[in-house]
Design a protein around this motif. Structure first.
Motif, PDB file in Angstrom:
ATOM      1  N   GLU A  56       0.816  -1.220   0.000  1.00  0.00           N
ATOM      2  CA  GLU A  56       0.000   0.000   0.000  1.00  0.00           C
ATOM      3  C   GLU A  56       0.846   1.265   0.000  1.00  0.00           C
ATOM      4  N   LEU A  57       2.084   1.167   0.510  1.00  0.00           N
ATOM      5  CA  LEU A  57       2.944   2.352   0.605  1.00  0.00           C
ATOM      6  C   LEU A  57       3.646   2.685  -0.710  1.00  0.00           C
ATOM      7  N   LYS A  58       3.696   1.730  -1.635  1.00  0.00           N
ATOM      8  CA  LYS A  58       4.435   1.951  -2.876  1.00  0.00           C
ATOM      9  C   LYS A  58       3.911   3.152  -3.645  1.00  0.00           C
ATOM     10  N   ARG A  59       2.661   3.491  -3.413  1.00  0.00           N
ATOM     11  CA  ARG A  59       2.062   4.623  -4.127  1.00  0.00           C
ATOM     12  C   ARG A  59       2.586   5.969  -3.642  1.00  0.00           C
ATOM     13  N   PHE A  60       3.139   5.997  -2.416  1.00  0.00           N
ATOM     14  CA  PHE A  60       3.411   7.282  -1.775  1.00  0.00           C
ATOM     15  C   PHE A  60       4.881   7.388  -1.363  1.00  0.00           C
ATOM     16  N   PRO A  61       5.753   7.784  -2.263  1.00  0.00           N
ATOM     17  CA  PRO A  61       7.185   7.868  -1.938  1.00  0.00           C
ATOM     18  C   PRO A  61       7.488   8.867  -0.825  1.00  0.00           C
ATOM     19  N   THR A  62       6.733   9.966  -0.765  1.00  0.00           N
ATOM     20  CA  THR A  62       6.975  10.961   0.293  1.00  0.00           C
ATOM     21  C   THR A  62       6.660  10.367   1.662  1.00  0.00           C
ATOM     22  N   LEU A  63       5.545   9.671   1.769  1.00  0.00           N
ATOM     23  CA  LEU A  63       5.176   9.049   3.042  1.00  0.00           C
ATOM     24  C   LEU A  63       6.187   7.957   3.405  1.00  0.00           C
ATOM     25  N   GLN A  64       6.670   7.229   2.425  1.00  0.00           N
ATOM     26  CA  GLN A  64       7.703   6.228   2.697  1.00  0.00           C
ATOM     27  C   GLN A  64       8.925   6.880   3.350  1.00  0.00           C
ATOM     28  N   GLU A  65       9.347   8.007   2.794  1.00  0.00           N
ATOM     29  CA  GLU A  65      10.508   8.710   3.338  1.00  0.00           C
ATOM     30  C   GLU A  65      10.240   9.197   4.757  1.00  0.00           C
ATOM     31  N   GLU A  66       9.042   9.710   4.997  1.00  0.00           N
ATOM     32  CA  GLU A  66       8.698  10.205   6.328  1.00  0.00           C
ATOM     33  C   GLU A  66       8.674   9.065   7.351  1.00  0.00           C
ATOM     34  N   ILE A  67       8.098   7.957   6.977  1.00  0.00           N
ATOM     35  CA  ILE A  67       8.050   6.802   7.893  1.00  0.00           C
ATOM     36  C   ILE A  67       9.460   6.296   8.164  1.00  0.00           C
ATOM     37  N   ALA A  68      10.272   6.218   7.118  1.00  0.00           N
ATOM     38  CA  ALA A  68      11.653   5.757   7.294  1.00  0.00           C
ATOM     39  C   ALA A  68      12.422   6.687   8.223  1.00  0.00           C
ATOM     40  N   ALA A  69      12.221   8.006   8.039  1.00  0.00           N
ATOM     41  CA  ALA A  69      12.923   8.976   8.886  1.00  0.00           C
ATOM     42  C   ALA A  69      12.445   8.883  10.330  1.00  0.00           C
ATOM     43  N   ALA A  70      11.122   8.793  10.524  1.00  0.00           N
ATOM     44  CA  ALA A  70      10.569   8.708  11.877  1.00  0.00           C
ATOM     45  C   ALA A  70      11.013   7.425  12.568  1.00  0.00           C
ATOM     46  N   ALA A  71      10.999   6.312  11.843  1.00  0.00           N
ATOM     47  CA  ALA A  71      11.439   5.040  12.420  1.00  0.00           C
ATOM     48  C   ALA A  71      12.928   5.091  12.745  1.00  0.00           C
ATOM     49  N   GLY A  72      13.705   5.735  11.880  1.00  0.00           N
ATOM     50  CA  GLY A  72      15.142   5.867  12.129  1.00  0.00           C
ATOM     51  C   GLY A  72      15.428   6.666  13.384  1.00  0.00           C
ATOM     52  N   GLU A  73      14.690   7.773  13.575  1.00  0.00           N
ATOM     53  CA  GLU A  73      14.869   8.580  14.787  1.00  0.00           C
ATOM     54  C   GLU A  73      14.504   7.781  16.031  1.00  0.00           C
ATOM     55  N   ALA A  74      13.402   7.035  15.950  1.00  0.00           N
ATOM     56  CA  ALA A  74      12.985   6.225  17.104  1.00  0.00           C
ATOM     57  C   ALA A  74      14.038   5.163  17.436  1.00  0.00           C
ATOM     58  N   LEU A  75      14.578   4.518  16.415  1.00  0.00           N
ATOM     59  CA  LEU A  75      15.590   3.489  16.649  1.00  0.00           C
ATOM     60  C   LEU A  75      16.859   4.074  17.259  1.00  0.00           C
ATOM     61  N   GLU A  76      17.199   5.313  16.875  1.00  0.00           N
ATOM     62  CA  GLU A  76      18.349   5.980  17.490  1.00  0.00           C
ATOM     63  C   GLU A  76      18.114   6.206  18.978  1.00  0.00           C
ATOM     64  N   ARG A  77      16.893   6.619  19.334  1.00  0.00           N
ATOM     65  CA  ARG A  77      16.568   6.804  20.760  1.00  0.00           C
ATOM     66  C   ARG A  77      16.651   5.484  21.502  1.00  0.00           C
ATOM     67  N   PHE A  78      16.122   4.444  20.870  1.00  0.00           N
ATOM     68  CA  PHE A  78      16.164   3.131  21.515  1.00  0.00           C
ATOM     69  C   PHE A  78      17.606   2.657  21.662  1.00  0.00           C
ATOM     70  N   ARG A  79      18.456   2.951  20.687  1.00  0.00           N
ATOM     71  CA  ARG A  79      19.857   2.548  20.783  1.00  0.00           C
ATOM     72  C   ARG A  79      20.552   3.256  21.942  1.00  0.00           C
ATOM     73  N   GLU A  80      20.306   4.556  22.073  1.00  0.00           N
ATOM     74  CA  GLU A  80      20.923   5.285  23.177  1.00  0.00           C
ATOM     75  C   GLU A  80      20.484   4.721  24.516  1.00  0.00           C
ATOM     76  N   GLU A  81      19.202   4.404  24.639  1.00  0.00           N
ATOM     77  CA  GLU A  81      18.697   3.826  25.892  1.00  0.00           C
ATOM     78  C   GLU A  81      19.292   2.440  26.105  1.00  0.00           C
ATOM     79  N   GLY A  82      19.430   1.677  25.024  1.00  0.00           N
ATOM     80  CA  GLY A  82      20.021   0.348  25.134  1.00  0.00           C
ATOM     81  C   GLY A  82      21.463   0.416  25.591  1.00  0.00           C
ATOM     82  N   LYS A  83      22.232   1.384  25.067  1.00  0.00           N
ATOM     83  CA  LYS A  83      23.627   1.516  25.482  1.00  0.00           C
ATOM     84  C   LYS A  83      23.722   1.912  26.950  1.00  0.00           C
ATOM     85  N   LYS A  84      22.885   2.864  27.347  1.00  0.00           N
ATOM     86  CA  LYS A  84      22.907   3.282  28.750  1.00  0.00           C
ATOM     87  C   LYS A  84      22.628   2.093  29.663  1.00  0.00           C
TER      88      LYS A  84
END
Length: 613
Positions: free
Chosen positions: A449-477
């Motif tokens: 369903e996402l293939k139709r919307f490249p902009t939304l794909q980029e936004e989801i990828a960016a948001a997920a990437g930011e969340a994973l960075e937060r989780f990584r920092e918490e994991g390291k701590k």
């Protein structure tokens, strides 16, 4: 009951839609609808009169002329009969909705479009030019004009031109639904005809071949072509048709095609050689003959065509479901659509983690293989070597040697050894982080369903990437705290349970013994090594727990939570930007819808024909 003109007109419309919507022949292994429909291909040598035959059938002077190779691209010519009194016009597929009433401009456009593809050279191109002509003076018919066959390359042509043209022509005439219109000049020996030679190779029984003899009026006096026209010289299953084209003088004097047709009728009617065949000669008869033959072929193949259309409809409906509906304008509907798309992505992401799709097993691989291997590779042998133990113990004692046990030395050895665990701990966090990032990337790619919307794909990828960075920092701590906790408080009972030093006879070593003996340092190193091994086993179990808790579990629970919060604050224009579809996909949906509409119409008309037979 569907008329002949209506039936062939239907085929014309389907063929035009096939070319418009990318369903035209080609090299596909799957049979296309175009290939299932009969079509007439005009084949002949250079200067055999192919262009004149086409112009006679159309009743218009519209094709480029000249010496050598004039036709350098296939011309798909579709004739559409319109009501008497309506103005004739032409349309090119590459110039949609542009009606051309001046047929000299048609000639210029064919030449210009050819040059745009092949340049000014004498090379050829297999990419067809599609032209439709609407006129009350034609029959519904599709004709394909191909470059003239040649035997040698002339100046300006590549050496491969003979083979190139031969391959191009064969790619059309080898198709079983192709009707071959073999053009041969009457003033040439039929045995040397390029068109007949080609037709005989691909259609040895002659079932698909119509022979056309041109330039009958240019034969030497006292000779005629009756041997050929009456089928005695070379027999075909269909009758030969003689044609009298306009002379060069007629062309120079701009004699129109209507007058030329009249002269052609008069030639055959008044000819002592061909008078008895006059009713079956001429370009008008040829057009009617081809049209009637096409009708009979279409009627015979209606079941197969209908089956192919039904399969095409099923495929197109599936494609449209896959492409989805057009985006709504209402902001509330847009927000709901975005949330549904995010949920679809999140569902696939979780399937990767929980085992429905590949990916989660790689996380287990980090804990079961990479982490233990990293722990085993820590340099404790070097750290607890006799030389290093002696140095640390001596430095810890300072100027006053220890009295009972070198506690400060023990602590220093243990603290510095435990620091080595920070490397594997951080490496485990980073490894899981990169696995989660890869799973996000794959999940986005797999969310249809996402293939139709490249902009939304980029936004989801960016948001997920930011969340994973937060989780990584918490994991390291968290994992580093585990290591620090082991350093902060040593397990005293471990050392209390250690056996006392004894001599070779099994008696306790007296307190006055030299505590700086080599065996003493070895025992200290061994004790520290045992303790570090115990801590290693503990961390081997607790680091995965911390990583899963801080990274994997949080990714399952709240990967897009921050994105949802921001999404609720966006305005309608911003939501619309997220749902900005790929233009190519929008075009594909439109083309699918148009093709589906035409195929459904074709199915209805063909069904009507089937019932009326």
């Amino acid at each position: 009951m569907a008329t002949m003109e209506g039936l062939i007109g239907l085929v014309n419309r389907i063929q035009r839609a096939c070319t418009t919507l990318g369903d035209y022949g080609g090299d596909s292994a799957l049979p296309t609808l175009w290939e299932a429909l009969p079509s007439v291909v005009v084949v002949g040598g250079q200067s055999s009169g192919k262009s004149s035959v086409l112009e006679s059938i159309v009743g218009r002077d519209f094709l480029p002329r000249g010496s050598g190779i004039v036709t350098r691209r296939p011309l798909v010519l579709q004739l559409h009969k319109i009501e008497e009194g309506l103005q004739e016009y032409a349309e090119f597929l590459h110039l949609p909705k542009k009606k051309i009433t001046d047929f000299s401009m048609v000639r210029k456009e064919i030449q210009g479009e050819t040059d745009r593809m092949t340049g000014k050279s004498k090379q050829i191109s297999p990419v067809p030019i599609n032209l439709s002509i609407y006129s009350p003076n034609v029959v519904n018919l599709t004709l394909i004009d191909l470059p003239g066959l040649t035997k040698v390359a002339v100046e300006g042509q590549p050496e491969s031109i003979v083979e190139d043209i031969d391959n191009l022509v064969r790619s059309y005439v080898e198709k079983p639904n192709c009707i071959i219109l073999a053009i041969t000049p009457a003033n040439q020996d039929i045995a040397t005809s390029d068109a007949i030679k080609m037709a005989r190779e691909v259609d040895p029984t002659g079932e698909r071949t119509f022979g056309v003899l041109t330039k009958l009026d240019l034969m030497d006096k006292g000779t005629n072509a009756l041997e050929v026209l009456e089928g005695r010289s070379y027999r075909l299953q269909h009758p030969w048709v003689g044609i009298v084209n306009r002379s060069q003088a007629d062309i120079n004097q701009n004699v129109d095609m209507i007058a030329a047709r009249q002269r052609e009728r008069e030639f055959f009617a008044g000819s002592p050689d061909y008078g008895h065949l006059a009713s079956k000669m001429g370009s008008e008869y040829l057009a009617r003959l081809l049209s009637m033959h096409l009708e009979s072929l279409i009627r015979a193949r209606i079941p197969g065509i209908s089956s192919l259309i039904n399969r095409s409809i099923d495929d197109l409906e599936a494609d449209l479901r896959h492409l989805g509906n057009p985006v709504a304008v209402d902001a509330g509907v847009q927000l709901y659509t975005i949330l549904e798309l995010c949920r679809a992505f999140d569902r696939i992401f979780k399937e990767h983690l929980t085992g429905g799709r590949p990916g989660g097993d790689r996380i287990y691989g980090v804990f079961d293989h990479q982490l233990p291997a990293a722990l085993r590779k820590l340099p404790f042998d070097r750290h607890l070597s006799l030389q290093n133990v002696r140095r640390v113990i001596s430095e810890a004692d300072g100027y006053q040697p220890h009295l009972v046990a070198p506690e400060q030395g023990y602590r220093r050895l243990i603290d510095s050894a435990l620091n080595y665990f920070t490397g594997p701990a951080e490496a485990s966090v980073d490894a899981i982080h990169f696995i989660l990032k890869e799973i996000v990337r794959r999940s986005i790619a797999e969310t249809q369903e996402l293939k139709r919307f490249p902009t939304l794909q980029e936004e989801i990828a960016a948001a997920a990437g930011e969340a994973l960075e937060r989780f990584r920092e918490e994991g390291k701590k968290t994992t580093l705290r585990l290591v620090e906790m082991e350093s902060s408080y040593l397990t005293v009972d471990f050392f209390r349970k250690l056996p006392q030093e004894v001599d070779k006879g099994g008696n306790p070593v007296p307190s006055s013994a030299d505590r700086y003996a080599e065996e003493h340092f070895r025992r200290i190193g061994s004790n520290v090594s045992s303790y570090v091994g115990m801590v290693s086993e503990t961390l081997r179990n607790t680091i995965p727990k911390a990583v899963v808790h801080c990274q994997v579990r949080e990714a399952q629970r709240s990967l897009l939570d921050h994105f949802y919060t921001k999404l609720g604050k966006k305005e309608g224009r911003q939501l619309a930007e997220l749902l900005d579809e790929d233009p190519a996909l929008m075009e594909r949906r439109q083309q699918c819808a148009k093709r589906l509409e035409l195929y459904r119409s074709a199915r209805d008309e063909i069904d009507a024909v089937s019932w009326s037979r």
